[in-house]
Motif scaffolding. Structure first.
Motif, short mmCIF file in Angstrom:
data_model
loop_
_atom_site.label_atom_id
_atom_site.label_comp_id
_atom_site.label_asym_id
_atom_site.label_seq_id
_atom_site.Cartn_x
_atom_site.Cartn_y
_atom_site.Cartn_z
N ASN A 143 28.44 34.01 50.01
CA ASN A 143 29.42 34.24 51.07
C ASN A 143 30.82 34.41 50.50
N ASP A 144 31.21 33.52 49.62
CA ASP A 144 32.56 33.57 49.08
C ASP A 144 32.78 34.78 48.19
N ALA A 145 31.78 35.17 47.43
CA ALA A 145 31.91 36.37 46.59
C ALA A 145 32.05 37.62 47.47
N ILE A 146 31.24 37.71 48.50
CA ILE A 146 31.31 38.88 49.40
C ILE A 146 32.61 38.86 50.19
N ASN A 147 33.00 37.68 50.68
CA ASN A 147 34.27 37.58 51.43
C ASN A 147 35.45 37.97 50.57
N GLY A 148 35.45 37.51 49.34
CA GLY A 148 36.55 37.87 48.44
C GLY A 148 36.64 39.38 48.24
N THR A 149 35.48 40.01 48.06
CA THR A 149 35.45 41.46 47.91
C THR A 149 35.92 42.16 49.18
N ALA A 150 35.42 41.70 50.34
CA ALA A 150 35.82 42.29 51.62
C ALA A 150 37.32 42.12 51.86
N LEU A 151 37.84 40.96 51.51
CA LEU A 151 39.28 40.74 51.68
C LEU A 151 40.09 41.66 50.77
N LEU A 152 39.65 41.82 49.53
CA LEU A 152 40.35 42.73 48.62
C LEU A 152 40.35 44.15 49.18
N LEU A 153 39.21 44.60 49.70
CA LEU A 153 39.13 45.94 50.29
C LEU A 153 40.01 46.06 51.52
N THR A 154 40.05 45.04 52.35
CA THR A 154 40.87 45.07 53.55
C THR A 154 42.35 45.06 53.20
N ILE A 155 42.72 44.28 52.19
CA ILE A 155 44.11 44.27 51.72
C ILE A 155 44.49 45.68 51.26
N TRP A 156 43.61 46.30 50.52
CA TRP A 156 43.86 47.67 50.04
C TRP A 156 43.98 48.63 51.22
N ARG A 157 43.09 48.51 52.23
CA ARG A 157 43.16 49.38 53.42
C ARG A 157 44.48 49.18 54.16
N LEU A 158 44.87 47.93 54.34
CA LEU A 158 46.14 47.66 55.04
C LEU A 158 47.32 48.17 54.24
N HIS A 159 47.26 48.05 52.93
CA HIS A 159 48.35 48.53 52.07
C HIS A 159 48.49 50.05 52.17
N ARG A 160 47.40 50.74 52.37
CA ARG A 160 47.42 52.20 52.43
C ARG A 160 47.82 52.73 53.80
N GLN A 161 47.79 51.87 54.84
CA GLN A 161 48.17 52.35 56.18
C GLN A 161 49.65 52.70 56.19
N PRO A 162 49.99 53.79 56.90
CA PRO A 162 51.41 54.13 57.01
C PRO A 162 52.15 53.06 57.81
#
Length: 165
Positions: A143-162
């Motif tokens: 759970n924690d490994a997957i959550n960490g990965t999902a959070l990193l991807l979401t942070i990246w997605r939010l960072h890329r939003q205008p």
């Protein structure tokens, strides 16, 4: 208790967590955390990790409350409750880990939003991973490994939003 059932609870909590940490909607994140924390509380309690279990029960309520209320005062209230309950159930130095993880995520939910919220949640997730390893929860580690990965991807997605003006 049947170990397969105990792990199944952890996997069900994992599924809910996947949805929560991958959403860009802060309200949906908090609502889904309520369900996943509730299931993980039972999972860890059945594994004999009482402090982790009680912190997750409080985390479930905290996630629900944070849907309507935010701010430092709410964080302090829940941090005090978690500190008292963790102290009452404290048995070994291992019990400090879920308490610290809960404080980090509590601050995130009540005091942060957007990318900062997810960065703090990532730090909390890494702290929960330490707990999962120390307790021997395979479901928790996954759970924690997957959550960490999902959070990193979401942070990246939010960072890329205008930026919204």
């Amino acid at each position: 208790m049947d170990p397969i059932f105990v792990q199944a609870l952890g996997l069900a909590a994992l599924a809910i967590n996947l949805f929560s940490f991958s959403t860009v909607n802060d309200r949906r994140l908090r609502a889904l955390l309520f369900g996943s924390c509730s299931l993980f509380a039972i999972h860890y309690a059945l594994l004999g990790a009482a402090v982790a279990g009680v912190n997750l029960v409080i985390n479930a309520v905290r996630a629900f409350v944070s849907l309507r209320f935010t701010g430092f005062g709410w964080f302090v209230l829940f941090a005090a409750l978690q500190t008292v309950m963790s102290a009452v159930l404290y048995a070994t130095p291992l019990d400090i880990v879920p308490w610290v993880a809960s404080l980090i995520t509590g601050f995130a939910l009540f005091c942060l939003s957007g990318i900062k919220l997810r960065i703090a949640m990532l730090l909390g997730t890494l702290t929960w991973m330490i707990n999962s390893v120390l307790v021997g929860s395979w479901g928790g580690m996954l759970n924690d490994a997957i959550n960490g990965t999902a959070l990193l991807l979401t942070i990246w997605r939010l960072h890329r939003q205008p930026a919204v003006s």
